[in-house]
Each structure stands twice: as structure tokens, then as C-alpha cells.
Design a protein around this motif. Structure first.
Motif, PDB file in Angstrom:
ATOM      1  N   MET A 141       0.823  -1.206   0.000  1.00 55.00           N
ATOM      2  CA  MET A 141       0.000   0.000   0.000  1.00 55.00           C
ATOM      3  C   MET A 141       0.857   1.256   0.000  1.00 55.00           C
ATOM      4  SD  MET A 141      -2.369   1.496   3.060  1.00 55.00           S
ATOM      5  CE  MET A 141      -0.858   2.123   3.818  1.00 55.00           C
ATOM      6  N   ALA A 176      -6.153   4.683   1.815  1.00 55.15           N
ATOM      7  CA  ALA A 176      -5.317   4.625   0.611  1.00 55.15           C
ATOM      8  C   ALA A 176      -6.172   4.454  -0.636  1.00 55.15           C
ATOM      9  CB  ALA A 176      -4.325   3.470   0.730  1.00 55.15           C
ATOM     10  N   ARG A 177      -7.209   3.646  -0.535  1.00 55.83           N
ATOM     11  CA  ARG A 177      -8.085   3.441  -1.695  1.00 55.83           C
ATOM     12  C   ARG A 177      -8.751   4.740  -2.108  1.00 55.83           C
ATOM     13  NH1 ARG A 177     -13.455  -0.503  -1.827  1.00 55.83           N
ATOM     14  NH2 ARG A 177     -13.998  -0.119  -4.023  1.00 55.83           N
ATOM     15  N   ALA A 178      -9.196   5.522  -1.111  1.00 57.03           N
ATOM     16  CA  ALA A 178      -9.848   6.789  -1.404  1.00 57.03           C
ATOM     17  C   ALA A 178      -8.863   7.760  -2.084  1.00 57.03           C
ATOM     18  CB  ALA A 178     -10.418   7.404  -0.156  1.00 57.03           C
ATOM     19  N   LEU A 221      -5.979   0.895   4.593  1.00 56.16           N
ATOM     20  CA  LEU A 221      -6.284   0.494   3.216  1.00 56.16           C
ATOM     21  C   LEU A 221      -7.467   1.282   2.663  1.00 56.16           C
ATOM     22  CD1 LEU A 221      -5.830  -3.389   3.426  1.00 56.16           C
ATOM     23  CD2 LEU A 221      -4.335  -1.744   2.273  1.00 56.16           C
ATOM     24  N   VAL A 222      -8.472   1.527   3.512  1.00 58.16           N
ATOM     25  CA  VAL A 222      -9.621   2.326   3.081  1.00 58.16           C
ATOM     26  C   VAL A 222      -9.170   3.740   2.729  1.00 58.16           C
ATOM     27  CG1 VAL A 222     -11.786   3.370   3.842  1.00 58.16           C
ATOM     28  CG2 VAL A 222     -11.314   0.961   4.348  1.00 58.16           C
ATOM     29  N   LEU A 253      -6.090   6.992  -3.809  1.00 58.59           N
ATOM     30  CA  LEU A 253      -5.719   6.521  -5.152  1.00 58.59           C
ATOM     31  C   LEU A 253      -6.859   6.729  -6.146  1.00 58.59           C
ATOM     32  CD1 LEU A 253      -3.830   3.237  -4.190  1.00 58.59           C
ATOM     33  CD2 LEU A 253      -2.844   5.434  -4.949  1.00 58.59           C
ATOM     34  N   ARG A 254      -8.093   6.556  -5.663  1.00 63.43           N
ATOM     35  CA  ARG A 254      -9.243   6.815  -6.549  1.00 63.43           C
ATOM     36  C   ARG A 254      -9.300   8.296  -6.908  1.00 63.43           C
ATOM     37  NH1 ARG A 254     -14.831   4.654  -4.415  1.00 63.43           N
ATOM     38  NH2 ARG A 254     -13.736   2.687  -4.871  1.00 63.43           N
TER      39      ARG A 254
END
Length: 201
Positions: A121, A192-194, A189-190, A196-197
Motif C-alpha cells: 500500500m 489509501a483506496r480513497a 487500506l480504506v 488513489l481513486r
């Protein structure tokens, strides 16, 4: 561009600076130097001194965070040194305890798996120019629980009522620590996902 992380303490916003010579950074550096010392102690069976080093590490982990906020000395270097010292202590302790037969191999695998996932990540975030996510309370609580569990599990080898109590309390801390450790990992992770999106859009 990634937004600069803000730290709030008693109504103040503390932005991480680029300073190097601060008291919290010095404490974190000493904790890093204690990692190989602890490794030698646990490998040579000097459990008493190993417990002392672990206790000092746990106390200093709390102290450097308090000083950083109270003295306004939150730094980018400190944000790297502090979790690095935590992870190294946990990894070295687990390897030593598994090698000594104090804890089972699955505990080491579960914790190292979390570090591998978060390592991937961080690489993904770094490629997009984002810094590591701010340390979450669940992550700090999990780290504290694990750092307190390990000396208790070492004491569990004593053939007395103290060893029995240490084993029960140590495993309680260890299991709670693993749960909080993975909970914090999921929260990272949540985040990081936000990010990267957002970068893709």
C-alpha cells in the motif's frame, strides 16, 4: 499533490516540520538502537534484561508521542522513525519468541502478513506522491498491546503462579493486539483506496 497532514492537540494544529534534532526524534533513534540489543538478549536467553529493554521501549514509545505534541515538535522524520522502531521491535521480538518456542509460528505469520500488505500500500501511495497515512489510534493501541504482551509471554516460562498469570494476561494482550493491528491496517487500506481513486479522477 497530497495534502499536508494536520495534527490537532488541545485546540492547536501541529504541522509536521522538517526538523531533525528534536527530543522525540532522539528518543525514537535510541529505540531503534535498542532493537539489536534486545535481539542479542533474547537469543542468549537473558530474559530478565530482555523484559527490561521491552519495558523501556514501550514507555519511550508513549513518551516521544507526548513530547512531540506538547513541545510542538511533530516532524516528518519522527513520523518515519516512530512506526519503524515499533515494527522492528515487534518483528525481532516475534522471531526471537518463535525461535525460543515461546509463541507459535502462526502469530508471526499473521503479523508479518499485515506488514507486507501495508508495505505494498505504501509503495502504491508513494508512486502517486502521497505520504504514509497518519497513525490511527487503533494502530497505536495494537502496538502497545503487543509490546506489553511480549514481556508477559517471556515471563510465562517461569514455573510459578506468576508465570501462569503472565501467560493468561500476555495472551489476552497478544490477541487484542493482533485484532487492533489488523483493524488499523484495514482503515489504512480504506484511506489509501480513497486517495488513489482521487488521483485517478
Amino acid at each position: 499533490m497530497a495534502e499536508q497532514v494536520r495534527h490537532q492537540d488541545q485546540g492547536r494544529d501541529l504541522r509536521p516540520s522538517t526538523r531533525v534534532l528534536t527530543w522525540p526524534n532522539l528518543i525514537s533513534a535510541v529505540r531503534l538502537l535498542l532493537v539489536p540489543v534486545f535481539g542479542v538478549l533474547i537469543a542468549s536467553g537473558q530474559d530478565g534484561w530482555a523484559v527490561v529493554v521491552l519495558a523501556v521501549s514501550g514507555a519511550s514509545d508513549w513518551l516521544d508521542g507526548v513530547l512531540a505534541r506538547r513541545l510542538g515538535q511533530v516532524t516528518r522524520l519522527g513520523q518515519l522513525l516512530d512506526p519503524a522502531a515499533d515494527r522492528l521491535f515487534i518483528a525481532v521480538t516475534l522471531v526471537g519468541l518463535v525461535w525460543r518456542g515461546v509463541v507459535p509460528l502462526w502469530l508471526l505469520v499473521v503479523i508479518l502478513a499485515r506488514e507486507v500488505v501495508l508495505g505494498v500500500m505504501l509503495l502504491a501511495l508513494g508512486r502517486r506522491g502521497y505520504p504514509p497515512p497518519a497513525v490511527h489510534l487503533a494502530g497505536k493501541a495494537g502496538t502497545f498491546a503487543l509490546l506489553y504482551a511480549f514481556p508477559l509471554l517471556l515471563l510465562a516460562s517461569w514455573d510459578s503462579w506468576l508465570g501462569t498469570v503472565a501467560e493468561v494476561v500476555g495472551w489476552a494482550f497478544a490477541l487484542w493486539g493482533v485484532g487492533l493491528y489488523w483493524l488499523a491496517g484495514a482503515l489504512y487500506l480504506v484511506q489509501a483506496r480513497a486517495l488513489l481513486r482521487e488521483a485517478r479522477t
